[in-house]
Design an enzyme around this catalytic site. Structure first.
Site, short mmCIF file in Angstrom:
data_model
loop_
_atom_site.label_atom_id
_atom_site.label_comp_id
_atom_site.label_asym_id
_atom_site.label_seq_id
_atom_site.Cartn_x
_atom_site.Cartn_y
_atom_site.Cartn_z
CB THR A 157 -0.42 0.00 1.30
OG1 THR A 157 -1.93 1.24 0.85
CG2 THR A 157 0.15 0.30 2.82
CG ASN A 158 -0.70 4.93 -1.43
OD1 ASN A 158 -1.08 5.33 -1.10
ND2 ASN A 158 -0.69 4.24 -2.56
N PRO A 159 1.14 5.59 2.01
CG PRO A 159 2.89 7.30 2.25
CD PRO A 159 2.42 6.23 1.07
CB SER A 160 -3.10 8.21 0.03
OG SER A 160 -3.99 8.23 -0.05
CB ALA A 164 -2.65 7.20 -3.90
#
Ligand code: CTP
Length: 422
Positions: free
Chosen positions: A232-235, A298
């Site tokens: 995943t990503n920090p969005s 994102a």
């Protein structure tokens, strides 16, 4: 010297302005500012700090604004009304703090909630315009300058004080601009100035998106490797949720397709929750006939080629994973874009931002792309602020300064819809 302004009748009709007055000698100018705002048709709610009341009375400002001036978080004899700051924070189109003393600037910069004024600033969803006014030596003190810098980072708007004669008898920078100039700045911030062009924006109360369906995506996606591990990503979803809220405010019917996010669903928004890029793709295509699509999510670009049904056990060896590209949702929408549909994408870049954003705009057949900068302080992922450059397929480029994502979302939509004549 005041800039002469023509008070075009009622151009602020229907606009709701909070005016915070703090304890400096320039507080006397607040009376004229309230008159000018009222004459322009605005509804004005004045908030005063305790010290401000030493310079001008709530009776004066209450009479001119035709509303009771608020001074206390916990008003005497009024039970159950202590949440007024929250209601007001959502009510206003703009919160102006004029004059703003060094004391109030310090409190705002550090998130204090110790007066009706500061607590309302924390709750405000609208842009907050701060007009510092103090003696020259105070104004140039590094502590004050640092606090003003913090306010800018937090997304507050600043109106610089003027050079001139000060109450101390000295001359220097620190004079609050004249009420006429503050009114002109308010006009500019609300997009109601006579001077239209690139800076103009429609009024939030004019509901330019009435009858339009707006689809917004937000948040990250999660690509599972096994039942307990994800890519995943920090969005956080903040920008997308703010855009959904802004679109409702401009009158649209809004569908929000969101990846995992802790954020509360904005009022009036129909929300569809998804986890993976593939699920987001499917959910988006169910609403692909929307008049406007804003892809703020994102989306993961890669997903594990093999997803294990059971937890992968470690055996101490090096592990090589194979990833395969996800479907590009926005590009798929671009391919089937219908006439009159507006496609808006985001580009989060670390290098060659503008060139890369322009290439995405073309490749994905977008109308607009919002370029933001991943490695710049006060921009990119997270709940705070952002700075965006809007680029259109026709070559327009509009730089929107660092501000809260909430304020930025509304400004961004206003600019796009004026330029696109939606
Ligand atoms: N996007 C999408 N589907 C994907 C990847 C991105 O719809 N699988 C959308 C994003 O929501 C954003 C825009 O495409 O609106 C650009 O995303 P970004 O990650 O900046 O660009 P990419 O096209 O993924 O290119 P790169 O990662 O190489 O910069």
């Amino acid at each position: 010297m005041a800039t002469p302004v023509i008070v075009r009748e009622k151009r602020l009709q229907g606009r709701k302005i909070l005016l915070g007055v703090t304890g400096g000698i320039a507080a006397y100018k607040a009376a004229l500012l309230v008159r000018l705002l009222k004459r322009s048709g605005a509804e004005v709610q004045v908030l005063m700090t305790e010290d401000a009341q030493r310079f001008i009375t709530p009776l004066t400002l209450g009479t001119l604004s035709e509303r009771e001036v608020l001074t206390d978080i916990f008003p005497e004899n009024e039970q159950g009304s202590w949440t007024k700051h929250i209601t007001l924070g959502r009510w206003a189109d703009l919160f102006v703090i004029a004059p703003a003393t060094a004391q109030t600037i310090a409190r705002l910069a550090h998130g204090f909630s110790d007066s009706m004024l500061t607590v309302t600033a924390l709750a405000a969803r609208c842009p907050v315009l701060v007009c510092p006014a103090m003696d020259h030596d105070m104004f140039i003190h590094p502590a004050v300058q640092r606090n003003l810098g913090l306010l800018e980072e937090l997304g507050y708007q600043l109106m610089q004080p003027e050079h001139g004669e000060l109450a101390s008898g000295l001359t220097g920078e620190g004079r609050m601009p004249e009420p006429e100039q503050i009114l002109a700045r308010i006009d500019q911030d609300l997009g109601t100035s006579e001077n239209t062009g690139n800076d103009a924006a429609p009024t939030p109360s004019s509901k330019p998106l009435s009858g339009k369906h707006v689809l917004v995506t937000a948040g990250p996606t999660r690509e599972p490797l096994d039942p307990v591990r994800i890519f995943t990503n920090p969005s956080t979803g903040t920008m997308g949720f703010a855009l959904a809220r802004a679109a409702v405010r401009l009158g649209a019917d809004v569908t929000l397709v969101s990846g995992p996010s802790m954020l509360e669903t904005p009022e009036g928004v129909s929300r569809v929750d998804v986890q993976t890029a593939a699920q987001m793709h499917a959910a988006v295509h169910e609403h692909a006939d929307a008049d406007v699509v804003i892809m703020a999510a994102a989306v993961a670009d890669y997903t594990p080629s093999k997803k294990s049904e059971s937890k992968l056990k470690k055996n101490g060896d090096r592990l090589t994973l194979e990833l395969e590209p996800t479907v590009d949702i926005l590009a798929s929408l671009g391919k089937q874009k219908r006439d009159g549909q507006l496609l808006i994408g985001f580009a989060l870049e670390t290098d060659n931002g503008a060139a890369s954003a322009r290439s995405k705009l073309q490749r994905k057949r977008l109308d607009w792309i919002a370029l933001n900068h991943a490695n710049e302080p006060g921009a990119g992922f997270g709940p705070g602020t952002n700075r965006i450059t809007l680029i259109s397929k026709d070559g327009d480029e509009i730089s929107l300064p660092t501000q809260s994502k909430e304020a930025l979302a509304l400004t961004m939509l206003q600019h796009i819809f004026v330029a696109s004549e939606v």
